[in-house]
Design a protein around this motif. Structure first.
Motif, short mmCIF file in Angstrom:
data_model
loop_
_atom_site.label_atom_id
_atom_site.label_comp_id
_atom_site.label_asym_id
_atom_site.label_seq_id
_atom_site.Cartn_x
_atom_site.Cartn_y
_atom_site.Cartn_z
N CYS A 86 0.33 -0.87 -0.33
CA CYS A 86 -0.36 -0.42 0.01
C CYS A 86 0.61 1.37 -0.05
O CYS A 86 0.27 2.08 -0.83
N ASP A 87 2.16 1.29 0.73
CA ASP A 87 2.83 2.46 0.77
C ASP A 87 3.67 2.81 -1.14
O ASP A 87 3.46 3.92 -1.27
N ARG A 88 4.51 1.62 -0.96
CA ARG A 88 4.52 1.98 -2.63
C ARG A 88 2.99 1.59 -3.87
O ARG A 88 3.60 2.78 -4.70
N THR A 89 2.18 1.78 -3.50
CA THR A 89 0.66 1.87 -4.36
C THR A 89 0.91 3.29 -3.80
O THR A 89 0.47 4.52 -5.05
N TYR A 90 0.86 4.68 -3.17
CA TYR A 90 0.61 5.56 -2.81
C TYR A 90 2.20 5.96 -3.98
O TYR A 90 1.25 7.28 -4.12
N ALA A 91 3.34 5.30 -3.89
CA ALA A 91 4.46 6.14 -3.67
C ALA A 91 4.50 6.06 -5.82
O ALA A 91 4.35 7.43 -6.36
#
Length: 138
Positions: A86-91
């Motif tokens: 989810c953090d990488r998706t946000y990025a």
């Protein structure tokens, strides 16, 4: 005292001293997330970050396939991996748009899952600038 870790690692640690196993006789094991639970947690975490998937994408078979790929990946770490994805998706979304209202796409999520899985693979350290012959380059 509570000890936590992966089964194999915990077994190895308890073998170091034969008395430890009897001192920690009770075990509480947690099963890995199912594909469906991983999908649902991804949807929840993205919504909490205020970047939810569209309704169509959140109900798609492709989202379940991405969750399946993640769950079946080597060294899957359950909730910790969901948080990382989810953090990488946000990025990925941030690379695409500066607008907070832009919906996250399955492509953003795909890139996040792929990057996590790739990060776990052993890196080929045989190629470095030291090994290249720069004299023959013009």
């Amino acid at each position: 005292v509570l000890l936590a870790g992966y089964d194999a690692d915990m077994d190895e640690m308890l073998k170091v001293n034969p008395g430890l196993k009897s001192r920690f006789a009770e075990r509480l094991a947690f099963d890995d997330l199912s594909e469906e639970a991983a999908r649902d947690l991804i949807k929840l975490k993205l919504a909490q970050k205020k970047i939810p998937l569209t309704h169509e994408d959140s109900e798609s078979g492709e989202l379940l396939a991405l969750a399946r790929e993640l769950v079946k990946s080597e060294d899957f770490a359950n909730g910790r991996d969901i948080d990382t994805v989810c953090d990488r998706t946000y990025a990925e979304l941030a690379k695409r748009s500066l607008q907070r209202s832009t919906p996250v796409s399955l492509n953003d999520l795909r890139k996040a899952v792929d990057s996590l899985i790739i990060s776990r693979k052993p890196q080929d350290r045989s190629t470095s600038c030291v090994n290249h012959d720069f004299q023959n380059q013009s």
